[in-house]
Design a protein around this motif. Structure first.
Motif, short mmCIF file in Angstrom:
data_model
loop_
_atom_site.label_atom_id
_atom_site.label_comp_id
_atom_site.label_asym_id
_atom_site.label_seq_id
_atom_site.Cartn_x
_atom_site.Cartn_y
_atom_site.Cartn_z
N MET A 99 22.95 36.68 80.91
CA MET A 99 23.42 36.05 79.67
C MET A 99 22.25 35.50 78.86
SD MET A 99 26.82 34.20 81.20
CE MET A 99 27.85 33.94 79.78
N PHE A 100 21.23 35.00 79.57
CA PHE A 100 20.04 34.49 78.88
C PHE A 100 19.34 35.63 78.13
CE2 PHE A 100 18.79 30.31 81.22
CZ PHE A 100 20.05 29.80 80.95
N ILE A 101 19.21 36.77 78.81
CA ILE A 101 18.54 37.91 78.16
C ILE A 101 19.36 38.37 76.95
CG2 ILE A 101 17.73 40.29 78.48
CD1 ILE A 101 17.43 39.63 81.50
N ASP A 102 20.67 38.49 77.16
CA ASP A 102 21.55 38.86 76.04
C ASP A 102 21.39 37.89 74.88
OD1 ASP A 102 22.54 41.03 77.39
OD2 ASP A 102 24.40 40.03 78.04
N GLY A 103 21.34 36.61 75.23
CA GLY A 103 21.25 35.58 74.19
C GLY A 103 19.96 35.67 73.41
N ALA A 104 18.88 35.90 74.13
CA ALA A 104 17.57 35.91 73.48
C ALA A 104 17.36 37.18 72.65
CB ALA A 104 16.47 35.78 74.52
N PHE A 105 17.85 38.32 73.12
CA PHE A 105 17.54 39.59 72.45
C PHE A 105 18.73 40.20 71.71
CE2 PHE A 105 14.52 39.12 75.96
CZ PHE A 105 13.34 39.15 75.24
N GLY A 106 19.84 39.48 71.68
CA GLY A 106 20.99 39.98 70.96
C GLY A 106 21.62 41.21 71.60
N THR A 107 21.32 41.44 72.87
CA THR A 107 21.94 42.57 73.57
C THR A 107 23.33 42.16 74.06
OG1 THR A 107 20.81 41.81 75.56
CG2 THR A 107 19.81 43.64 74.36
N HIS A 108 24.06 43.13 74.61
CA HIS A 108 25.36 42.81 75.20
C HIS A 108 25.40 43.39 76.60
CE1 HIS A 108 29.56 41.86 75.60
NE2 HIS A 108 29.83 43.12 75.92
N ARG A 109 25.54 42.52 77.58
CA ARG A 109 25.57 42.92 78.99
C ARG A 109 24.44 43.91 79.30
NH1 ARG A 109 29.80 41.00 82.01
NH2 ARG A 109 31.62 40.27 80.91
N VAL A 129 24.02 34.55 84.98
CA VAL A 129 23.51 33.65 83.94
C VAL A 129 22.19 34.19 83.39
CG1 VAL A 129 22.65 31.32 83.50
CG2 VAL A 129 24.71 31.64 84.87
N LEU A 130 21.38 34.75 84.28
CA LEU A 130 20.11 35.34 83.84
C LEU A 130 20.37 36.46 82.82
CD1 LEU A 130 17.01 35.25 84.54
CD2 LEU A 130 17.46 37.27 85.96
N ALA A 173 33.35 33.20 72.27
CA ALA A 173 33.47 31.74 72.41
C ALA A 173 33.23 31.36 73.87
CB ALA A 173 34.85 31.29 71.96
N CYS A 174 33.79 32.17 74.79
CA CYS A 174 33.60 31.87 76.21
C CYS A 174 32.13 32.01 76.59
CB CYS A 174 34.44 32.83 77.08
SG CYS A 174 36.18 32.44 77.04
N TRP A 175 31.48 33.00 76.02
CA TRP A 175 30.05 33.20 76.30
C TRP A 175 29.26 31.95 75.90
CZ3 TRP A 175 25.29 33.29 73.98
CH2 TRP A 175 24.26 33.96 74.67
N TRP A 176 29.53 31.50 74.67
CA TRP A 176 28.81 30.31 74.20
C TRP A 176 29.19 29.07 75.01
CZ3 TRP A 176 24.56 30.14 71.50
CH2 TRP A 176 24.24 31.22 70.67
N PHE A 177 30.45 28.98 75.38
CA PHE A 177 30.89 27.83 76.19
C PHE A 177 30.14 27.82 77.51
CE2 PHE A 177 33.46 25.70 79.36
CZ PHE A 177 33.87 24.55 78.70
N HIS A 178 30.03 29.02 78.10
CA HIS A 178 29.34 29.12 79.39
C HIS A 178 27.87 28.74 79.26
CE1 HIS A 178 29.37 30.60 83.56
NE2 HIS A 178 28.10 30.87 83.34
N ILE A 179 27.23 29.31 78.24
CA ILE A 179 25.81 29.02 78.02
C ILE A 179 25.61 27.52 77.76
CG2 ILE A 179 23.99 29.25 76.25
CD1 ILE A 179 23.98 31.52 78.20
N PHE A 180 26.42 26.97 76.89
CA PHE A 180 26.29 25.56 76.56
C PHE A 180 26.56 24.71 77.80
CE2 PHE A 180 27.30 21.51 74.61
CZ PHE A 180 26.28 21.42 73.69
N GLY A 181 27.58 25.13 78.57
CA GLY A 181 27.91 24.41 79.80
C GLY A 181 26.76 24.40 80.79
N VAL A 182 26.09 25.55 80.93
CA VAL A 182 24.98 25.64 81.87
C VAL A 182 23.84 24.70 81.44
CG1 VAL A 182 23.14 27.18 82.70
CG2 VAL A 182 25.51 27.95 82.70
N PHE A 183 23.53 24.72 80.14
CA PHE A 183 22.46 23.84 79.65
C PHE A 183 22.82 22.36 79.81
CE2 PHE A 183 20.89 27.39 76.68
CZ PHE A 183 19.99 27.81 77.64
#
Lengths: 261, 437
Positions: free
Chosen positions: B86-96, B83-84, B214-224
């Motif tokens: 995924m947070f970095i990817d989310g914030a900086f637009g990176t992938h894995r 999840v950490l 979609a799964c990435w966003w679902f996971h992120i949204f689910g965690v929040f």
């Protein structure tokens, strides 16, 4: 020879001081069945030649049932009056015949000014056996199946699980454990001042549930270490009409049965 | 900055802000309780927290649920590493972003993701068995009356959410794995998601990309969402178990608190020269507990920590013989009333009397008088909650403030007062047993 029971006052009058105070407790003083346990404890003390005193008519309820029932005033009144008596005699070490007195004196008196070394009679028995002062043999109990019912105020409340069991083992008896024993021990139903009131509405009496569990083992003896457990388990055995085949005995009584003369 | 990074950061900030706000609210509610010193004996406290909270020692008294719970617990903790990322990817637009850990000849990152999949599978398995135990095989302690309505839904929501959050991980990995395999990019197989690849093989690269996203966003949204659901749910135990065990009672269980206010009164009665210390005007003197504010902060923390597993109730001699008392309900009632008081304060700025109280409106005398004070509930609790302390404080209020003890107990009190024994025997007869040798 007749057994001598002296009060603290009598000891002081004769210029001696006892090694230990035997705190008899209300059940041990007044309840006919528990009085036999009191006498068994005295026989053990006498047998090993320990100089013990009782408070006699100066003893008063520790306040345990009042405290568990929520009457903190009455508890503290009792505690402070008892502490005045105990400190007046400069009591250092106490053995009790009842886990409730044991718990209260040991845990709840210090904050009110009463600091003593407090042990339960099963712990004293274990100490005496370990020290070689008390020699027991199987005798009547050798090979007999005995199950020990944990008293809540000895077991969970104060983590005394082994002392009563060690005494049974010393007699070469067959110690059988109930499904719920030690930390998982199931209450007899008398604690928390339930002894002095009718049970709340339910579908079974607690002591019947517990006795049923003990009887599943088909023991010769159900051993207890608390006068209230004694009442509840004896009533339970009567409920199942098993008085003729199953005895309910206190650890002290069992030990007296195995004393080497 | 990309649009998705902005959306992610907005989500992150709002979820965190909401979480902090909720945590502060819980903290304020807990501190409505009275003072109690629980920060002594630090060494012992760290030890017991390590054994009981971190090490789940008491859970293992019942091995089957303990192992399943361990799967969910360990999985939950370890997957947070992913999840950490995924947070970095989310914030900086990176992938894995951690995939640089795939070294030549030693694909550490792939191993990590692979082991997270195994843990995620165990979490899913554990949650599925828990759902079965609650809804199909109906384990007795998990279907009792006090769980009807919201508590039952709460439990199912938690379990289903965890399963869905884990499934989104598998599907995301499977979609990426399918793409990679087509391009011969990823040699190593992932232990769980590889079995989903055949189902996805008919989908175009574009479609797979959308699924993974979609799964990435679902996971992120689910965690929040889960983070904020925690605080209003019984699931908050995953956080509070640690401080709750740390601050647990270290004294013998038989040692009940001595009420200091009573000590002063009794001393004044016994000794006319004794002057009691002046009363604290901020805390009105009350003997025992009528409402949640009369309990200690630790008792209130206990209430928020309870996850309603019912081990206490299943060991309670009163409950097991059909009496009304359930130690779990004592904890649930305390929390419900505390939440109600909290909402009252939120609305009015301070607590305004609502004519209700924990004693009476939530917990009835019949429940309280069924307790044998045997400590089985305290012994059973995997996170060292003490329902007995609350029961005794509520009894104290009934007896000392309301004079509402059952008649037989009043008779016992009178006997103790007059004869020094709970029965009506004369104190002068106390030594009569010695005449019967």
């Amino acid at each position: 020879m007749e057994i001598q029971v002296k009060t603290y006052a009598e000891y002081l009058a004769s210029g001696e001081s006892p090694e230990i105070l035997f705190w008899v407790g209300c059940a041990g003083s007044f309840d006919d069945r528990a009085k036999k346990i009191t006498r068994a404890i005295v026989r053990i003390l006498d047998h090993v030649g320990m100089k013990f005193a009782v408070l006699g008519t100066e003893e008063s309820c520790t306040g345990d049932p009042a405290k568990r029932a929520g009457n903190e005033f009455l508890f503290q009144m009792q505690a402070m009056n008892n502490i005045t008596v105990l400190n007046g005699y400069n009591v250092k070490k106490i053995v009790t015949g009842c886990p409730h007195c044991f718990n209260t004196l040991k845990n709840e008196y210090p904050a009110l000014g009463g600091n003593y070394e407090v042990i339960h009679h099963t712990q004293l028995v274990q100490e005496l056996i370990d020290a070689g002062k008390l020699k027991v043999q199987g005798g009547a109990f050798k090979g007999k199946k005995i199950t020990y019912h944990d008293a809540c105020y000895l077991g969970r409340a104060n983590s005394v699980y082994e002392a009563p069991r060690e005494a049974i083992k010393a007699l070469d008896a067959d110690l059988a454990e109930m499904k719920r024993s030690r930390e998982k021990g199931f209450c007899c139903g008398a604690g928390g001042a339930q002894m002095f009131k009718e049970a709340e509405k339910g579908n079974k009496e607690v002591n019947v549930e517990r006795t049923e569990e003990a009887l599943e083992l088909t023991p010769s003896v159900i051993a207890t270490a608390c006068p209230f457990c004694m009442t509840m388990m004896s009533d339970g055995v009567k409920h199942f009409n098993k008085e003729s085949s199953v005895k309910v005995l206190d650890i002290a009584e069992i030990v007296v049965g195995g004393l080497k003369e | 900055m990309s649009v998705s990074s902005i959306i992610f950061l907005l989500l992150f900030i709002s979820a965190s802000a909401l979480f902090i706000r909720n945590i502060r609210r819980v903290r304020r509610n807990i501190l409505l309780g009275k003072d109690e010193v629980r920060n002594d004996r630090k060494g012992e406290r760290w030890k017991i927290m390590t054994l009981v909270a971190l090490g789940q020692k008491k859970m293992f008294k019942r091995p089957l649920p303990a192992i399943l719970h361990l799967f969910v617990y360990v999985g939950f903790v370890l997957i947070n590493i992913e999840v950490l990322e995924m947070f970095i990817d989310g914030a900086f637009g990176t992938h894995r972003v951690l995939s640089f850990l795939n070294f030549e000849g030693f694909p550490l990152y792939t191993y990590m993701i692979g082991s997270f999949e195994i843990f995620a599978f165990l979490v899913t398995f554990g949650c599925a068995v828990f759902l079965i135990r609650r809804n199909i095989t109906k384990v007795k302690r998990l279907v009792m009356k006090e769980l009807d309505g919201w508590p039952k839904s709460d439990a199912n929501i938690i379990l289903i959410s965890e399963i869905l959050i884990m499934c989104s991980l598998f599907l995301m990995n499977a979609a990426e794995l399918t793409t990679y395999q087509r391009a011969n990019l990823l040699g190593s197989m992932l232990p769980v998601s590889q079995y989903l690849v055949p189902f996805l093989s008919g989908i175009s690269d574009e479609g797979l990309h959308i699924i993974a996203n979609a799964c990435w966003w679902f996971h992120i949204f689910g965690v929040f969402a889960f983070l904020n659901y925690l605080v209003i749910s019984k699931h908050f135990h995953i956080v509070l178990a640690f401080p709750n065990v740390f601050y647990a009672n270290l004294n013998p269980k038989g040692k009940f608190t001595n009420l200091g206010s009573v000590t002063n009164e009794v001393k004044a009665m016994l000794d006319p020269t004794f002057t009691p210390p002046p009363a604290n005007p901020d805390q009105p003197m009350r003997f025992g507990a009528k409402d949640v504010q009369d309990l200690s902060w630790k008792q209130l923390m206990d209430a928020y920590t309870c996850t309603e597993c019912g081990r206490c109730t299943s060991a309670c001699p009163a409950n097991q013989t059909g009496k009304l008392l359930s130690p779990r309900k004592i904890m649930m009632d305390t929390r419900d009333r505390l939440e109600e008081v909290g909402k009252n304060i939120d609305k009015n700025g301070k607590f305004v009397d609502d004519g209700k109280a924990l004693s009476g409106n939530y917990i009835t005398p019949e429940e309280l008088w069924a307790c044998t004070s045997c400590n089985a509930c305290v012994e059973e609790c995997p996170v060292n909650i003490d329902p007995l302390g609350i029961i005794i404080d509520l009894r104290r209020y009934l007896v000392m403030e309301q004079s509402a003890a059952p008649t037989e107990l009043n008779m016992m009190f009178t006997n103790v007062e007059n004869n020094g024994a709970p029965w009506a025997f004369a104190q002068s007869d106390r030594l009569n047993w010695k005449n019967e040798f």
